[in-house]
Motif scaffolding. Sequence first.
Motif, PDB file in Angstrom:
ATOM      1  N   ARG A   1       2.512   9.496  -4.713  1.00 42.07           N
ATOM      2  CA  ARG A   1       1.768  10.745  -4.480  1.00 42.07           C
ATOM      3  C   ARG A   1       2.642  11.770  -3.772  1.00 42.07           C
ATOM      4  O   ARG A   1       2.645  12.946  -4.137  1.00 42.07           O
TER       5      ARG A   1
ATOM      6  N   GLU B   1      -7.336   9.371   5.436  1.00 41.32           N
ATOM      7  CA  GLU B   1      -7.493   7.944   5.112  1.00 41.32           C
ATOM      8  C   GLU B   1      -6.167   7.351   4.632  1.00 41.32           C
ATOM      9  O   GLU B   1      -5.797   6.238   5.013  1.00 41.32           O
ATOM     10  N   GLU B   2      -5.455   8.087   3.789  1.00 45.38           N
ATOM     11  CA  GLU B   2      -4.161   7.607   3.296  1.00 45.38           C
ATOM     12  C   GLU B   2      -3.148   7.506   4.434  1.00 45.38           C
ATOM     13  O   GLU B   2      -2.356   6.563   4.481  1.00 45.38           O
ATOM     14  N   VAL B   3      -3.174   8.460   5.342  1.00 46.63           N
ATOM     15  CA  VAL B   3      -2.283   8.395   6.502  1.00 46.63           C
ATOM     16  C   VAL B   3      -2.590   7.149   7.328  1.00 46.63           C
ATOM     17  O   VAL B   3      -1.685   6.448   7.762  1.00 46.63           O
TER      18      VAL B   3
ATOM     19  N   LEU C   1      -3.806   4.325   6.296  1.00 46.59           N
ATOM     20  CA  LEU C   1      -3.278   3.187   5.550  1.00 46.59           C
ATOM     21  C   LEU C   1      -1.763   3.116   5.695  1.00 46.59           C
ATOM     22  O   LEU C   1      -1.192   2.036   5.901  1.00 46.59           O
ATOM     23  N   ALA C   2      -1.105   4.264   5.615  1.00 50.91           N
ATOM     24  CA  ALA C   2       0.355   4.307   5.761  1.00 50.91           C
ATOM     25  C   ALA C   2       0.779   3.843   7.154  1.00 50.91           C
ATOM     26  O   ALA C   2       1.736   3.079   7.290  1.00 50.91           O
TER      27      ALA C   2
ATOM     28  N   LEU D   1      -1.116  13.873   1.797  1.00 52.80           N
ATOM     29  CA  LEU D   1      -1.919  12.686   2.047  1.00 52.80           C
ATOM     30  C   LEU D   1      -3.204  13.065   2.765  1.00 52.80           C
ATOM     31  O   LEU D   1      -3.232  13.974   3.593  1.00 52.80           O
ATOM     32  N   THR D   2      -4.276  12.341   2.460  1.00 51.89           N
ATOM     33  CA  THR D   2      -5.536  12.508   3.177  1.00 51.89           C
ATOM     34  C   THR D   2      -5.448  11.759   4.503  1.00 51.89           C
ATOM     35  O   THR D   2      -4.540  10.934   4.709  1.00 51.89           O
TER      36      THR D   2
ATOM     37  N   HIS E   1       2.034  15.845  -3.554  1.00 49.59           N
ATOM     38  CA  HIS E   1       0.669  15.856  -3.037  1.00 49.59           C
ATOM     39  C   HIS E   1       0.653  15.520  -1.549  1.00 49.59           C
ATOM     40  O   HIS E   1       1.387  14.640  -1.099  1.00 49.59           O
TER      41      HIS E   1
ATOM     42  N   ALA F   1       0.826  -1.203   0.000  1.00 51.06           N
ATOM     43  CA  ALA F   1       0.000   0.000   0.000  1.00 51.06           C
ATOM     44  C   ALA F   1       0.860   1.254   0.000  1.00 51.06           C
ATOM     45  O   ALA F   1       0.399   2.325  -0.390  1.00 51.06           O
TER      46      ALA F   1
ATOM     47  N   GLU G   1      -1.136  16.442   7.975  1.00 54.36           N
ATOM     48  CA  GLU G   1      -0.519  15.115   7.953  1.00 54.36           C
ATOM     49  C   GLU G   1       0.060  14.760   9.317  1.00 54.36           C
ATOM     50  O   GLU G   1      -0.113  13.631   9.796  1.00 54.36           O
TER      51      GLU G   1
ATOM     52  N   LEU H   1       1.253   5.579  -2.314  1.00 55.73           N
ATOM     53  CA  LEU H   1       1.353   6.731  -1.421  1.00 55.73           C
ATOM     54  C   LEU H   1       2.701   7.421  -1.601  1.00 55.73           C
ATOM     55  O   LEU H   1       2.780   8.656  -1.588  1.00 55.73           O
TER      56      LEU H   1
END
Length: 75
Positions: free
Chosen positions: A18, A28-30, A32-33, A25-26, A23, A11, A62, A15
């Motif tokens: 991006r 949600e992306e954070v 996941l990270a 991170l949202t 870009h 995953a 972030e 990211l």
Amino acid sequence: LPPFFPSMTEALAPLTTRLAAGHALTGEEVGLAVAALATEGADEAKAAFLRALADKGETTEEIAAFALAFRARAL
């Protein structure tokens, strides 16, 4: 685990891309990270992700999202 990632560490690749493109991170992306960073192995993928984040420069949003996500995992 979202069905489109066979492993959490995989995953990190999109990211990282991006982040390298500049870009932010949202939340949600954070999340996941954080899940991927907390798993064993894939040190090179983790290092590339963290390097891309540092090179881009962390936004206030972030940093807050990372703090909340790691805190949630600690409780």
